[in-house]
Every structure is written in structure tokens, then in C-alpha cells.
Design a protein around this motif. Structure first.
Motif, PDB file in Angstrom:
ATOM      1  N   SER A 182       0.824  -1.204   0.000  1.00  0.00           N
ATOM      2  CA  SER A 182       0.000   0.000   0.000  1.00  0.00           C
ATOM      3  C   SER A 182       0.863   1.259   0.000  1.00  0.00           C
ATOM      4  O   SER A 182       1.833   1.366   0.747  1.00  0.00           O
ATOM      5  CB  SER A 182      -0.908   0.012   1.234  1.00  0.00           C
ATOM      6  OG  SER A 182      -1.640  -1.184   1.326  1.00  0.00           O
TER       7      SER A 182
ATOM      8  N   LEU B  88       1.074   5.176   0.809  1.00  0.00           N
ATOM      9  CA  LEU B  88       0.444   6.214   1.617  1.00  0.00           C
ATOM     10  C   LEU B  88       1.099   7.561   1.344  1.00  0.00           C
ATOM     11  O   LEU B  88       2.085   7.659   0.616  1.00  0.00           O
ATOM     12  CB  LEU B  88       0.573   5.864   3.096  1.00  0.00           C
ATOM     13  CG  LEU B  88      -0.162   4.600   3.525  1.00  0.00           C
ATOM     14  CD1 LEU B  88       0.817   3.612   4.125  1.00  0.00           C
ATOM     15  CD2 LEU B  88      -1.261   4.910   4.506  1.00  0.00           C
TER      16      LEU B  88
ATOM     17  N   THR C 149       5.132  10.243  -0.852  1.00  0.00           N
ATOM     18  CA  THR C 149       4.658   8.864  -0.826  1.00  0.00           C
ATOM     19  C   THR C 149       5.524   8.024   0.105  1.00  0.00           C
ATOM     20  O   THR C 149       6.737   8.252   0.231  1.00  0.00           O
ATOM     21  CB  THR C 149       4.671   8.241  -2.226  1.00  0.00           C
ATOM     22  OG1 THR C 149       6.003   8.299  -2.763  1.00  0.00           O
ATOM     23  CG2 THR C 149       3.724   8.988  -3.153  1.00  0.00           C
TER      24      THR C 149
ATOM     25  N   LYS D  93       5.692   3.835   1.965  1.00  0.00           N
ATOM     26  CA  LYS D  93       5.164   2.509   2.232  1.00  0.00           C
ATOM     27  C   LYS D  93       5.492   2.165   3.678  1.00  0.00           C
ATOM     28  O   LYS D  93       6.491   2.623   4.230  1.00  0.00           O
ATOM     29  CB  LYS D  93       5.770   1.471   1.279  1.00  0.00           C
ATOM     30  CG  LYS D  93       5.306   1.629  -0.160  1.00  0.00           C
ATOM     31  CD  LYS D  93       5.803   0.480  -1.038  1.00  0.00           C
ATOM     32  CE  LYS D  93       5.276   0.618  -2.456  1.00  0.00           C
ATOM     33  NZ  LYS D  93       5.726  -0.506  -3.317  1.00  0.00           N
TER      34      LYS D  93
ATOM     35  N   VAL E 145      -2.803   6.282  11.040  1.00  0.00           N
ATOM     36  CA  VAL E 145      -3.245   6.223   9.645  1.00  0.00           C
ATOM     37  C   VAL E 145      -4.693   6.688   9.582  1.00  0.00           C
ATOM     38  O   VAL E 145      -5.543   6.176  10.318  1.00  0.00           O
ATOM     39  CB  VAL E 145      -3.134   4.792   9.083  1.00  0.00           C
ATOM     40  CG1 VAL E 145      -3.625   4.761   7.632  1.00  0.00           C
ATOM     41  CG2 VAL E 145      -1.699   4.290   9.182  1.00  0.00           C
TER      42      VAL E 145
ATOM     43  N   PRO F 272      -9.443   9.649   4.056  1.00  0.00           N
ATOM     44  CA  PRO F 272      -8.503  10.285   3.132  1.00  0.00           C
ATOM     45  C   PRO F 272      -9.097  11.446   2.341  1.00  0.00           C
ATOM     46  O   PRO F 272      -8.359  12.324   1.887  1.00  0.00           O
ATOM     47  CB  PRO F 272      -8.082   9.138   2.210  1.00  0.00           C
ATOM     48  CG  PRO F 272      -9.219   8.173   2.261  1.00  0.00           C
ATOM     49  CD  PRO F 272      -9.718   8.251   3.672  1.00  0.00           C
TER      50      PRO F 272
ATOM     51  N   LEU G 192      -0.303   9.532   8.530  1.00  0.00           N
ATOM     52  CA  LEU G 192      -0.374   9.060   7.157  1.00  0.00           C
ATOM     53  C   LEU G 192      -1.801   9.056   6.620  1.00  0.00           C
ATOM     54  O   LEU G 192      -2.752   8.785   7.354  1.00  0.00           O
ATOM     55  CB  LEU G 192       0.203   7.644   7.064  1.00  0.00           C
ATOM     56  CG  LEU G 192       1.637   7.459   7.599  1.00  0.00           C
ATOM     57  CD1 LEU G 192       2.024   5.989   7.540  1.00  0.00           C
ATOM     58  CD2 LEU G 192       2.613   8.316   6.818  1.00  0.00           C
ATOM     59  N   THR G 193      -1.932   9.357   5.354  1.00  0.00           N
ATOM     60  CA  THR G 193      -3.220   9.310   4.678  1.00  0.00           C
ATOM     61  C   THR G 193      -3.013   8.620   3.331  1.00  0.00           C
ATOM     62  O   THR G 193      -1.959   8.018   3.089  1.00  0.00           O
ATOM     63  CB  THR G 193      -3.811  10.728   4.519  1.00  0.00           C
ATOM     64  OG1 THR G 193      -5.142  10.620   4.002  1.00  0.00           O
ATOM     65  CG2 THR G 193      -2.975  11.592   3.604  1.00  0.00           C
ATOM     66  N   ALA G 194      -4.000   8.691   2.463  1.00  0.00           N
ATOM     67  CA  ALA G 194      -3.888   8.018   1.166  1.00  0.00           C
ATOM     68  C   ALA G 194      -4.705   8.784   0.128  1.00  0.00           C
ATOM     69  O   ALA G 194      -5.407   9.738   0.444  1.00  0.00           O
ATOM     70  CB  ALA G 194      -4.371   6.574   1.277  1.00  0.00           C
TER      71      ALA G 194
ATOM     72  N   VAL H 262      -6.568   1.985   0.420  1.00  0.00           N
ATOM     73  CA  VAL H 262      -5.371   1.771   1.235  1.00  0.00           C
ATOM     74  C   VAL H 262      -5.691   1.658   2.730  1.00  0.00           C
ATOM     75  O   VAL H 262      -5.265   0.697   3.385  1.00  0.00           O
ATOM     76  CB  VAL H 262      -4.333   2.872   0.982  1.00  0.00           C
ATOM     77  CG1 VAL H 262      -3.179   2.765   1.959  1.00  0.00           C
ATOM     78  CG2 VAL H 262      -3.818   2.787  -0.452  1.00  0.00           C
ATOM     79  N   PRO H 263      -6.428   2.608   3.330  1.00  0.00           N
ATOM     80  CA  PRO H 263      -6.763   2.431   4.747  1.00  0.00           C
ATOM     81  C   PRO H 263      -7.572   1.172   5.014  1.00  0.00           C
ATOM     82  O   PRO H 263      -7.448   0.575   6.086  1.00  0.00           O
ATOM     83  CB  PRO H 263      -7.536   3.705   5.108  1.00  0.00           C
ATOM     84  CG  PRO H 263      -7.906   4.339   3.817  1.00  0.00           C
ATOM     85  CD  PRO H 263      -6.873   3.921   2.832  1.00  0.00           C
TER      86      PRO H 263
END
Length: 204
Positions: free
Chosen positions: A55, A57, A64, A66, A115, A119, A143-145, A150-151
């Protein structure tokens, strides 16, 4: 992506105890010498490591990342969203209690990770402002996405459930997990009634 034993991780969340130990596994924390540590970082990941996820993030700077980038140090991780008015601030506060206690013990090599499962609203800019507002130290990663996919993946391996409700809020699990240096869950707190200091015994 390697074969990933998700079932053993998710099953931990169903434990009635506030904090439960994960299944038996090799203790990667016994390698104190620098050459051994370097070797561990390049060794294949355990099938139970959440770092097997590919994923992608975004951090608070919009870069970005991982999860495997966290490899090499113990991690205290949970999920939240910045507009939460009650449960998420409690999760954050309890993680900060763990951070404070570890600092008193002279342990400052632990990472703390939140996380977002929102997002759409929690952009890197929002996370950066949130970190400043909450006075989070440099040991933290928010962290977000770019999408909800991803979450969802991360929540599934952490045993966290969440769903959006009317008004834009979320119903979600209250789980704080400790990962060893290789990303394998070593213990967790389930529910707000537990003492977050109990998590410290899972951090070498």
C-alpha cells in the motif's frame, strides 16, 4: 506480494483481554550488534509482518511512503481521523502517554503512527496542521492516502473496523497495536478502558 497470514493478526482483535500477545515468533530484537541489525533489515519479512503490504500512503509533507519504511524500529500504530471529536483524541492521548513513559525510560527509538481512514478530508496539509495542534514530536508519522482502498487494507491487517455514518463521522474500533522492528504485531490494547502503559512491555 508474499503469502500473507492475515488471519492470525485479525484474530487478535477478538480477544476479550485488553492487551493480548500475538502468536509465537522469532524475536528479532535480540540482535543488538550493528552488523546483525543491518542483516535483519535486509532479510526476508515474516509472513505475519504488515510490511508485506504494498500500500502506498502519503505523509504530512505529501510524500509517498510505504509501511516498510518504518522497518528497523518498534512501532505503536493505530487509525483515526482528524475531525473526530471523542474517540480519536483518546487514542492519540493514550499513545502520547506511552511515548512519555518510554522517554522517561530512555527509549526514544520508537515510532508512533496514525493512519487516517478519512482520506477525502485528511489531506497531507490537514495532517500537518493536526500534528502541530496536538504538539506531536518528531517520533510521529501521520499518514493518509489517495483513496479509501489503502486504509481499508491496513485496517484489515490491524483488526480495525470502521464505517462512515450520517454527518460524515465514523464508527470505528479502538485498537492500538505494537509492532516489532519487523512489522509483526507483538501486542495490543483493545478498548479505552485499558492502561496504555501495559503496551510498554511489548516494546524491547
Amino acid at each position: 506480494m508474499k503469502s500473507f497470514k492475515v488471519s492470525s493478526i485479525i484474530a487478535m482483535a477478538a480477544c476479550a483481554a485488553v492487551v493480548s500477545q500475538a502468536g509465537a515468533k522469532e524475536d528479532h530484537h535480540q540482535h543488538h550488534a550493528a552488523p546483525a541489525a543491518k542483516k535483519a533489515e535486509t532479510a526476508p519479512l515474516s509472513d505475519e509482518s504488515i510490511y508485506n503490504l504494498n500500500s502506498v500512503l502519503l505523509d504530512a509533507e505529501g510524500k509517498t511512503i510505504k509501511l516498510e519504511k518504518l522497518r528497523g524500529k518498534p512501532v505503536v500504530i493505530s487509525m483515526a481521523y482528524t475531525s473526530c471529536a471523542y474517540t480519536c483524541p483518546m487514542i492519540l492521548a493514550q499513545m502520547q502517554q506511552v511515548e512519555k513513559k518510554l522517554a522517561e525510560m530512555g527509549k526514544k527509538d520508537v515510532r508512533f503512527v496514525l493512519v487516517s481512514f478519512d482520506p477525502e478530508k485528511d489531506t497531507p496539509e490537514v495532517l500537518k496542521a493536526y500534528a502541530k495542534k496536538r504538539n506531536l514530536s518528531s517520533q510521529w508519522d501521520l499518514l493518509t492516502a489517495k483513496s479509501d482502498k489503502v486504509p481499508r487494507e491496513i485496517a484489515s491487517v490491524l483488526g480495525i473496523k470502521y464505517s462512515k455514518v450520517e454527518g460524515g463521522d465514523y464508527d470505528h474500533s479502538y485498537i492500538i497495536t505494537v509492532l516489532d522492528a519487523e512489522g509483526v504485531p507483538s501486542g495490543r490494547q483493545v478498548g479505552a478502558s485499558g492502561d496504555p502503559k501495559d503496551l510498554i512491555k511489548f516494546i524491547p
